[in-house]
Design an enzyme around this catalytic site. Structure first.
Site, mmCIF file in Angstrom:
data_model
loop_
_atom_site.group_PDB
_atom_site.id
_atom_site.type_symbol
_atom_site.label_atom_id
_atom_site.label_comp_id
_atom_site.label_asym_id
_atom_site.label_seq_id
_atom_site.Cartn_x
_atom_site.Cartn_y
_atom_site.Cartn_z
ATOM 1 N N THR A 53 -0.916 5.876 2.625
ATOM 2 C CA THR A 53 -2.100 5.128 3.045
ATOM 3 C C THR A 53 -1.817 4.389 4.347
ATOM 4 O O THR A 53 -0.743 3.817 4.520
ATOM 5 C CB THR A 53 -2.499 4.108 1.954
ATOM 6 N N ILE B 239 0.872 -1.170 0.000
ATOM 7 C CA ILE B 239 0.000 0.000 0.000
ATOM 8 C C ILE B 239 0.909 1.220 0.000
ATOM 9 O O ILE B 239 2.070 1.152 0.404
ATOM 10 C CB ILE B 239 -0.986 0.025 1.190
ATOM 11 N N ASP B 240 0.386 2.354 -0.469
ATOM 12 C CA ASP B 240 1.194 3.559 -0.575
ATOM 13 C C ASP B 240 1.707 4.000 0.787
ATOM 14 O O ASP B 240 1.085 3.738 1.825
ATOM 15 C CB ASP B 240 0.366 4.710 -1.165
ATOM 16 N N ARG B 241 2.809 4.722 0.763
ATOM 17 C CA ARG B 241 3.345 5.307 1.989
ATOM 18 C C ARG B 241 2.301 6.193 2.671
ATOM 19 O O ARG B 241 2.193 6.230 3.895
ATOM 20 C CB ARG B 241 4.593 6.147 1.650
#
Length: 307
Positions: free
Chosen positions: A141, A137-139
């Site tokens: 998020t 998952i994105d940094r």
């Protein structure tokens, strides 16, 4: 700067040498990674941190650039700043680790982040160098991330994602969409945009799908449940922006926003909230829920303030 002040990456990065006009490894690496200066690469070579991927033998900077050769190198970040938020380990067994990640913490080393990543923290905390994330998952998020703890069973868990046998639900705060009937599925074609780190919707056959529902209707923002049916980079962020309801705190979509002042002041209000699947080893039904909140609260306070 003295290498003693560097944060070393405990796991090497790998590169298969592509075609190029460079006579030596040093020349090619400097051209391929312009953000890393020549002196830094020479220092890595001198300390044996650029190696043949097969044998592990240290390579020399004057070694020829041979197309197809696979090398590995260990990245370092000097004076890496601590990220003042803590992960929460929800589950640990012989095969699987489940973690509730805070905003702003990368899952794996990248760019200026080496030590301050979820993977590095967990390896140190659990003493298991075999840990590997099963998805990303994105940094920006927050929420659930699954890690394989055992190389012998890793493929079975990876198949859950590849074969779409895992239910993933995100929650997001975004502007109201009163004109919409819920739930609905938004499908589009997503491709890499400009700059290179942004994605965009384009004409053509859809390669991304997201199911969108709403669970709470506030005055200024609604809480949405987003279920990605595919796994394109930034898919949920791109889709919500395309629907005219960009996720609150998004600095990339619908357009990049320059951040000034406190880098932690505006977290992306996107949470990887639920993961459910039949365990591939035991067929047991498993469900994990994030305990984090989308609303500004103690979740977003730095660790030294009591989280």
């Amino acid at each position: 700067m003295d290498a003693m002040h560097a944060s070393p990456d405990p796991r090497p990065s790998h590169l298969q040498l592509p075609p190029g006009p460079w006579p030596t490894l040093l020349d090619g690496l400097c051209a391929r990674f312009p953000a890393i200066d020549r002196a830094t690469w020479l220092d890595r070579f001198a300390r044996g941190r650029v190696q043949d991927a097969g044998s592990g033998a240290a390579l020399a900077p004057e070694a020829p650039w041979r197309v197809g050769t696979e090398i590995r190198y260990f990245r370092e970040v000097f004076d890496e700043a601590a990220i003042p938020f803590e992960e929460r380990v929800l589950h640990v067994d012989e095969h699987l680790v489940v973690v509730d990640k805070p905003h702003f913490l990368p899952v794996v080393p990248a760019g200026r982040f080496v030590r301050e990543t979820l993977l590095a923290r967990l390896v140190a905390r659990l003493g298991n160098p075999d840990l590997a994330p099963l998805h990303r998952i994105d940094r920006e998020t927050a929420g659930l991330v699954l890690f394989s703890a055992n190389p012998a069973t890793r493929a079975a868990y990876q198949a859950l994602f590849r074969e779409r046998r895992i239910d993933k639900e995100y929650r997001a705060l975004a502007p109201p969409m009163p004109q919409r009937a819920f739930p609905f599925v938004h499908a589009s074609r997503i491709e890499r945009g400009e700059p290179f780190f942004r994605m965009r919707e384009v004409e053509g056959e859809a390669n991304s799908e997201t199911r969108v529902d709403v669970v709470e209707r506030g005055e200024a923002a609604w809480t949405y449940v987003l279920s990605p049916l595919t796994g394109r980079k930034h898919q949920l962020r791109v889709h919500m922006a395309a629907l005219g309801a960009p996720i609150l705190g998004d600095s990339l979509y619908p357009a990049p926003v320059a951040t000034t002042g406190d880098p932690y002041a505006r977290p992306l209000r996107l949470l990887a909230w639920r993961l459910a699947f039949a365990d591939p080893l035991t067929a047991t039904a498993r469900e994990f829920l994030s305990a984090r909140s989308l609303r500004p609260a103690d979740d977003d306070a730095p660790a030294d303030q009591g989280t």
